[in-house]
Design a protein around this motif. Structure first.
Motif, short mmCIF file in Angstrom:
data_model
loop_
_atom_site.label_atom_id
_atom_site.label_comp_id
_atom_site.label_asym_id
_atom_site.label_seq_id
_atom_site.Cartn_x
_atom_site.Cartn_y
_atom_site.Cartn_z
N VAL A 1 10.13 22.23 8.91
CA VAL A 1 9.28 22.23 7.71
C VAL A 1 7.90 21.65 7.98
O VAL A 1 6.98 21.82 7.18
CB VAL A 1 9.94 21.45 6.56
CG1 VAL A 1 11.19 22.14 6.10
CG2 VAL A 1 10.23 20.01 6.97
N HIS A 2 7.73 20.97 9.11
CA HIS A 2 6.43 20.39 9.42
C HIS A 2 5.58 21.33 10.27
O HIS A 2 4.45 21.01 10.62
CB HIS A 2 6.60 19.05 10.14
CG HIS A 2 7.35 18.04 9.35
ND1 HIS A 2 6.86 17.50 8.17
CD2 HIS A 2 8.58 17.48 9.53
CE1 HIS A 2 7.73 16.64 7.68
NE2 HIS A 2 8.78 16.61 8.47
N GLY A 3 6.12 22.51 10.59
CA GLY A 3 5.34 23.45 11.40
C GLY A 3 5.36 24.84 10.80
O GLY A 3 5.50 25.83 11.53
N GLN A 4 5.21 24.91 9.46
CA GLN A 4 5.35 26.19 8.79
C GLN A 4 4.09 26.64 8.05
O GLN A 4 4.15 27.43 7.12
CB GLN A 4 6.54 26.16 7.83
CG GLN A 4 7.88 26.11 8.54
CD GLN A 4 9.05 26.30 7.59
OE1 GLN A 4 8.87 26.67 6.44
NE2 GLN A 4 10.24 26.07 8.07
N THR B 1 -0.23 28.62 11.82
CA THR B 1 0.33 28.02 13.03
C THR B 1 1.82 28.28 13.16
O THR B 1 2.50 27.63 13.93
CB THR B 1 0.09 26.49 13.04
OG1 THR B 1 0.74 25.91 11.89
CG2 THR B 1 -1.40 26.17 12.99
N ALA B 2 2.32 29.23 12.40
CA ALA B 2 3.76 29.46 12.33
C ALA B 2 4.34 29.86 13.68
O ALA B 2 3.76 30.65 14.41
CB ALA B 2 4.07 30.54 11.30
N ALA C 1 5.37 26.06 3.50
CA ALA C 1 6.57 26.39 4.27
C ALA C 1 6.70 27.90 4.37
O ALA C 1 7.40 28.53 3.57
CB ALA C 1 7.81 25.77 3.63
N VAL C 2 6.01 28.49 5.35
CA VAL C 2 5.96 29.94 5.45
C VAL C 2 7.28 30.56 5.86
O VAL C 2 7.48 31.77 5.70
CB VAL C 2 4.84 30.37 6.42
CG1 VAL C 2 5.25 30.12 7.87
CG2 VAL C 2 4.45 31.83 6.20
#
Length: 244
Positions: free
Chosen positions: A95-98, A102-103, A164-165
């Motif tokens: 959830v911290h990289g969505q 930057t997905a 949150a992609v």
């Protein structure tokens, strides 16, 4: 074939899924505890049985075609039919990289494979068993973050929660898939609905939620036990209808 009602709950070894299994078991259902991890699955079954629930373990990884087919065969041997399917298993991904820009596309694929394709796999495998029941019910555990209305303000900007992609759109996708099942199953006795459990304290969110797993299980249990003539194709939470 036994007249005993049977339910399958995916991701039922802990959290909301476990409480859904416990609640259905308390209502007299034989409950299949679907879970990937054998030790956790066995422990959950033992806990449920200690409380008087007629529970049995179902090895189930919703991303594995052969495993899902084997789960359907196990239930067919065990009870011969399925009265309620609760598609609860889900993941958030990182959830911290969505953020969209930057997905990690591998994370996104993994989340969709579990949260959407996994529901399709399990539902399709269980449909023949559901069709044997007099009043079959399907419940997809969704989320308020899948609501486009709640995720957008008057100017279309995201208003609540982290970007949150992967996770949030996976629940929107899941809701849209549900509506296609509703169209296909129109005229049958199968009712299918989506449930928002609310912000529940589970390991999925690092136990930051404000609701208990028991509270989060209320709406899924209600939808899994709807009377004939109940709603289908709806998105519900404890307070009522969730705006799409």
């Amino acid at each position: 074939m036994s007249e005993q009602k049977t339910a399958l709950v995916t991701g039922a070894n802990k959290g909301i899924g476990y409480e859904i299994a416990a609640g259905l078991g308390a209502l007299g259902y034989t409950v299949g505890v679907g879970a990937r991890d054998a030790d956790r699955r066995d422990a959950a079954v033992a806990r449920l049985r200690d409380t008087g629930v007629d529970a049995f373990g179902v090895p189930l990884d919703v991303t594995d075609d052969a495993g899902v087919a084997a789960a359907a065969e196990l239930i067919e041997r065990h009870t011969g039919r399925l009265d309620a399917l609760v598609n609860n298993a889900g993941i958030t991904g990182d959830v911290h990289g969505q953020t969209p820009s930057t997905a990690d596309l591998d994370v996104l694929r993994s989340v969709v494979d579990t949260n959407v394709l996994g529901v399709i796999r399990v539902t399709n495998a269980m449909l023949p068993l559901l069709r044997r029941a007099p009043s079959p019910r399907i419940v997809n555990v969704s989320s308020g973050v899948g609501s486009l209305t709640r995720q957008s303000g008057p100017d279309g900007a995201l208003t609540t929660g982290p970007v949150a992609v992967a996770y949030s759109p996976s629940k929107t996708f899941l809701n849209a898939v549900m509506l296609q099942y509703v169209r296909e199953l129109a005229g049958t006795n199968i009712l299918i609905n989506a449930a928002c459990p609310g912000f529940v304290a589970t390991d999925l969110n690092g136990f930051r939620g404000v609701r208990t797993p028991q509270e989060g299980a209320r709406t899924p249990i209600r939808l899994a036990t709807l009377p004939d003539g109940g709603p289908t194709g709806g998105f519900f939470e404890d307070a009522g209808v969730v705006p799409w």
